[in-house]
Design an enzyme around this catalytic site. Structure first.
Site, PDB file in Angstrom:
ATOM      1  N   LYS A 128     -17.776  -6.872   7.082  1.00  0.00           N
ATOM      2  CA  LYS A 128     -16.610  -7.734   7.260  1.00  0.00           C
ATOM      3  C   LYS A 128     -16.087  -7.551   8.671  1.00  0.00           C
ATOM      4  O   LYS A 128     -16.350  -6.547   9.311  1.00  0.00           O
ATOM      5  CB  LYS A 128     -15.521  -7.373   6.239  1.00  0.00           C
ATOM      6  CG  LYS A 128     -15.746  -8.002   4.881  1.00  0.00           C
ATOM      7  CD  LYS A 128     -14.523  -7.785   3.998  1.00  0.00           C
ATOM      8  CE  LYS A 128     -14.891  -7.983   2.531  1.00  0.00           C
ATOM      9  NZ  LYS A 128     -13.999  -7.223   1.641  1.00  0.00           N
TER      10      LYS A 128
ATOM     11  N   SER B 179      -2.911  -9.788   1.410  1.00  0.00           N
ATOM     12  CA  SER B 179      -3.083  -9.508   2.839  1.00  0.00           C
ATOM     13  C   SER B 179      -3.670 -10.725   3.550  1.00  0.00           C
ATOM     14  O   SER B 179      -3.431 -10.928   4.736  1.00  0.00           O
ATOM     15  CB  SER B 179      -3.944  -8.270   3.041  1.00  0.00           C
ATOM     16  OG  SER B 179      -5.244  -8.511   2.595  1.00  0.00           O
TER      17      SER B 179
ATOM     18  N   HIS C  29       0.836  -1.208   0.000  1.00  0.00           N
ATOM     19  CA  HIS C  29       0.000   0.000   0.000  1.00  0.00           C
ATOM     20  C   HIS C  29       0.867   1.253   0.000  1.00  0.00           C
ATOM     21  O   HIS C  29       0.591   2.213  -0.721  1.00  0.00           O
ATOM     22  CB  HIS C  29      -0.913   0.031   1.239  1.00  0.00           C
ATOM     23  CG  HIS C  29      -1.907  -1.082   1.294  1.00  0.00           C
ATOM     24  ND1 HIS C  29      -2.110  -1.827   2.435  1.00  0.00           N
ATOM     25  CD2 HIS C  29      -2.741  -1.589   0.359  1.00  0.00           C
ATOM     26  CE1 HIS C  29      -3.047  -2.735   2.205  1.00  0.00           C
ATOM     27  NE2 HIS C  29      -3.449  -2.611   0.948  1.00  0.00           N
TER      28      HIS C  29
ATOM     29  N   ARG D 209      -2.410  -6.176  -8.996  1.00  0.00           N
ATOM     30  CA  ARG D 209      -1.278  -7.072  -8.797  1.00  0.00           C
ATOM     31  C   ARG D 209      -1.344  -8.314  -9.666  1.00  0.00           C
ATOM     32  O   ARG D 209      -0.400  -8.712 -10.288  1.00  0.00           O
ATOM     33  CB  ARG D 209      -1.207  -7.525  -7.336  1.00  0.00           C
ATOM     34  CG  ARG D 209      -0.903  -6.401  -6.387  1.00  0.00           C
ATOM     35  CD  ARG D 209      -1.237  -6.856  -5.009  1.00  0.00           C
ATOM     36  NE  ARG D 209      -2.565  -7.488  -5.015  1.00  0.00           N
ATOM     37  CZ  ARG D 209      -3.053  -8.218  -4.055  1.00  0.00           C
ATOM     38  NH1 ARG D 209      -2.337  -8.454  -2.981  1.00  0.00           N
ATOM     39  NH2 ARG D 209      -4.269  -8.739  -4.131  1.00  0.00           N
TER      40      ARG D 209
END
Lengths: 160, 160, 160, 160, 160, 160
Positions: free
Chosen positions: B42, B129, B18, B91
């Site tokens: 979440k 992550s 990040h 990514r």
């Protein structure tokens, strides 16, 4: 010095695809340790000892293969066993990405350990254990996807 | 008029990936608002204020960067801030699909807002992550993946 | 019995990504034969003897590595050398598909030969020899992508 | 003999993308049975009868289309209906993999049943029902993504 | 200081997808330089001046857009123009990989230059210039894929 | 009214994968027209009449199948035959993208024509005709990949 490789996984339960991969690995390496992850945060269908037992039964004919379980990081387990090769199967694109992320993370954490990827037979390339369990839970005959000794306990467990 | 862009995310916690992306964004845009999603459904490891605090600490040296939190739709937040550019990192393939779905959905909901994608350094391209948290929970040393100030709280939180 | 693996390729020219992979392979296998394909239907920049020579120079410090060239099917070459393991690098999705097609075709043609895939360092994961040659032909400094001894001949050859 | 195809799914709720696909299927096959999966292990937003009702309302203008629900394996349901064609939509790569795994698993379980894939309009190619529900739950106006009669109940259900 | 970005490409010929992307870029950046690559080793349908002319005609209504051509490495061209942002469109997975390889290679060659990716409208997400030219060469009416002024010259050129 | 579908391709030469797909298509549609593209700009190994002849021989046992050749756009050919369904096989991700681009381009050019995708048997999912020809040219025994009647002419043609 015999070459040893570790094939880690959850094997919940072992499928014909796993057996295919273990057979291939055993042709390349002198010793293959099938390492059942005692993963604390997922809810497996079978307990770790049950998964180890199933794997032992279904791999006993394959030369050089032993079955164990491990806790914690696979790279620490590999260090303990003094093994520097991990084996993983690659079936599809989504595998590819997850496996690469995991292998690169492991490499960062332990530079001395290398992950090698093997291809299962195309007969098992599509075999997803999630779909397998879903199908079995809905009553499908999954005898062609899992070893004979796994079929009955899988059916019983999912029907509960 | 200064060009402003919003970089929304959950940042639970902020990683070196990040920080890399924020640094790149700050070279392109005059102002970058890092926007922490207060996502109600979440279960984050860190609370929204904790995540905002961590981001503020780790980005304070990067010119033009501010950190805020927001609730609800990111496009409504962008409208409130009068910003028409969202930033997202790309990514891997799975990112690509999810990010495109989200960006196209956002575009349908707000035609005036454009999403731009930046590439992280290849050193962080594999950094997931989820894997990071799994590894940390199993006791891995994740000091190379997260900012120094995040390392200790992450370890403490996951070890509970 | 020492474990031997063949790493086939065109190596036109050898890059740092290849050297990285050969180094990793040499840690897993006792002997690694780097096999330069004398492929009759492509137009390589360097001749087969030139490519073999470059590889010998750049791999001479890596224990257990030899360099050869071969013609025809790689599986027949492997049979001749009595080697049952092929090594290939996997960098990206498009690699993945092509490599799998090739490996499955090879497996069909020779059931006794297994292909194992290794991951290059993420520093080389993006390195495409096509892009490398395009960049070099346009005058880019490619010193960080190829071994020192390859840099000058590559520049000379592409500038012709 | 009229050609019949089954289009199975959870349809929770039916979107414009589904309607697009059903319309296309109805141009190819004489009869299309939209089959709502009464899937016991997921938590749908709408009950099976609600989903059937919504589909009936929104497809009543499309010739040859009927709506039903089914339990258990879709291949057994297809056998019961004496239908040998399943229809699935393909939008993106991740769909592709999951759909192929499912179709190949179904093929293994029932050799007589073929899965055919149709492409939705590119206007719906990005439409993910997960993102749709997330956006709706956050208060987004999703009127362009779902049929008019679905919009209100979706909003009510997610706002609970 | 106005923010400038370079959108490099071959534009052989410019399509509606390119125009869509240029329009989006012009909303984000103050100035957008559309840079036509005078690529010596491909055989374009249109000459570099023809491609520049077509782009100038079709983008003259978009504020802040200029059109130029360049030779050699795009990063050197960017340095000459003192611009540190490149723009590229991302449509599909294969784009994604090629674009990432190119962007990472460029980043290695010039650390100061950042590539940002924009998404075309989903109406153009499938538009491949190769397919477009194939279809046009076979006599297809491609008026919905290219600007009006491009349609006739494209037809004439391909029909030769 | 019998349901007819067109399966277009270059079939240079027909492989077992094509035969598998034709067999599946013939189970779904009453009539399947295998349409050999007389593509003027590629250099096929076999002439159009040769490819038609090979297909006729190898599909003569499959009910409802006819073989023809066509020139120009497949959608115009479909209009001439008054057929509104095209069939294509999907094997891998790269197929997926190319096929979707082509199908969406075709849909734009002819709204009345629908492309349906079928999955080949996983035994043929990896079969690339490019790899097949490369292997055959290097002397590989490709008898398991092509129909018996194709094997000899393929070998002769590639050995020239």
């Amino acid at each position: 010095m015999p070459k040893t490789a570790i094939y880690p996984g959850s094997f919940d339960p072992v499928t014909n695809g796993h057996i295919d991969l273990i057979t291939r690995a055993a042709r390349i390496f002198d010793k293959v340790i099938v390492a059942v992850a005692h993963n604390y945060h997922k809810k497996p269908i079978f307990t770790t000892p049950e998964r180890v037992k199933m794997l032992k039964e279904t791999t006993k004919g394959i030369k050089g293969v032993t079955v164990e379980s491990f806790e914690g990081l696979v790279i620490e387990y590999a260090h303990t066993k003094k093994v520097n090769v991990l084996i993983r199967g690659l079936r599809m694109i989504s595998d590819f990405e997850y496996e690469f992320q995991m292998a690169l993370t492991n490499r960062r954490l332990a530079q001395d350990i290398e992950t090698v990827f093997l291809m299962p037979s195309e007969s098992y390339a599509f075999l997803s254990s999630t779909l397998l369990k879903e199908a079995a839970a809905l009553g499908a005959d999954v005898s062609q996807f899992v070893p004979k000794s796994v079929e009955k306990p899988l059916k019983e467990r999912l029907r509960r």
